[in-house]
Design a protein around this motif. Sequence first.
Motif, short mmCIF file in Angstrom:
data_model
loop_
_atom_site.label_atom_id
_atom_site.label_comp_id
_atom_site.label_asym_id
_atom_site.label_seq_id
_atom_site.Cartn_x
_atom_site.Cartn_y
_atom_site.Cartn_z
N PRO A 115 0.85 -1.20 0.00
CA PRO A 115 0.00 0.00 0.00
C PRO A 115 0.88 1.25 0.00
O PRO A 115 1.64 1.47 0.92
N HIS A 117 -0.03 4.69 -1.96
CA HIS A 117 -0.80 5.93 -1.94
C HIS A 117 -2.02 5.70 -1.05
O HIS A 117 -2.88 4.88 -1.38
N ALA A 126 -8.98 5.00 0.79
CA ALA A 126 -8.54 4.30 -0.41
C ALA A 126 -7.03 4.11 -0.34
O ALA A 126 -6.30 5.03 0.03
N ALA A 127 -6.61 2.91 -0.66
CA ALA A 127 -5.18 2.60 -0.69
C ALA A 127 -4.84 1.98 -2.03
O ALA A 127 -5.43 0.98 -2.43
N PHE A 128 -3.88 2.60 -2.73
CA PHE A 128 -3.42 2.06 -4.00
C PHE A 128 -2.29 1.08 -3.71
O PHE A 128 -1.30 1.42 -3.07
N SER A 134 -3.92 -2.59 -7.82
CA SER A 134 -5.32 -2.54 -7.39
C SER A 134 -5.52 -1.44 -6.35
O SER A 134 -4.57 -0.88 -5.81
N VAL A 135 -6.79 -1.15 -6.08
CA VAL A 135 -7.15 -0.15 -5.08
C VAL A 135 -8.09 -0.78 -4.08
O VAL A 135 -9.07 -1.42 -4.46
N LYS A 137 -10.78 0.16 -1.35
CA LYS A 137 -11.60 1.30 -0.94
C LYS A 137 -12.54 0.81 0.15
O LYS A 137 -13.24 -0.18 -0.01
N VAL A 153 -7.05 -7.05 -0.70
CA VAL A 153 -7.20 -6.83 -2.14
C VAL A 153 -6.65 -8.02 -2.88
O VAL A 153 -5.62 -8.53 -2.59
#
Length: 153
Positions: A115, A117, A126-128, A134-135, A137, A153
Amino acid sequence: MKKKILAFGVSNRALMAGVASASADEAWRYFIGDHEKAQIIVFEQGNDPIVWDQLAEPARLHLSEDGELLFAVQRSKGRVDVAETGLHVEDHGDHSDPHLEAPAWQGLFLTGARPTHFVLHGDEVAAFMVGTGSVAKVVVSAFDDAFEVNYTV
């Protein structure tokens, strides 16, 4: 009538949530993410420091917009942990009353491949995940016990 001021402060390594009144009595609380040890130290006026050492690695700290939640992003371990800051603001429409209670470590919030961003917007997180593209949310209020999300995720 005592005027109360809600104060938040953010720096590179420390987050602060607190309640200050117009008089000399004020309360403050700092959350310090140690960049060498996997821990967060909570400093508060008039109390001994609290050490949360349940992290998997040193973390980047993020404070929710309302100041109630503290997120600890541990990129290389692929996890985000969460704590309650103890700051709650009771909205009465024409004014609000801030309350400072004991902080509480809650632990694992979500997992994913690196993770990187981490974005907080209102009630959404939200974590990119750089590792997969993937994200994750999460709508925090959608859960009765938001700290048992453990979203993967």
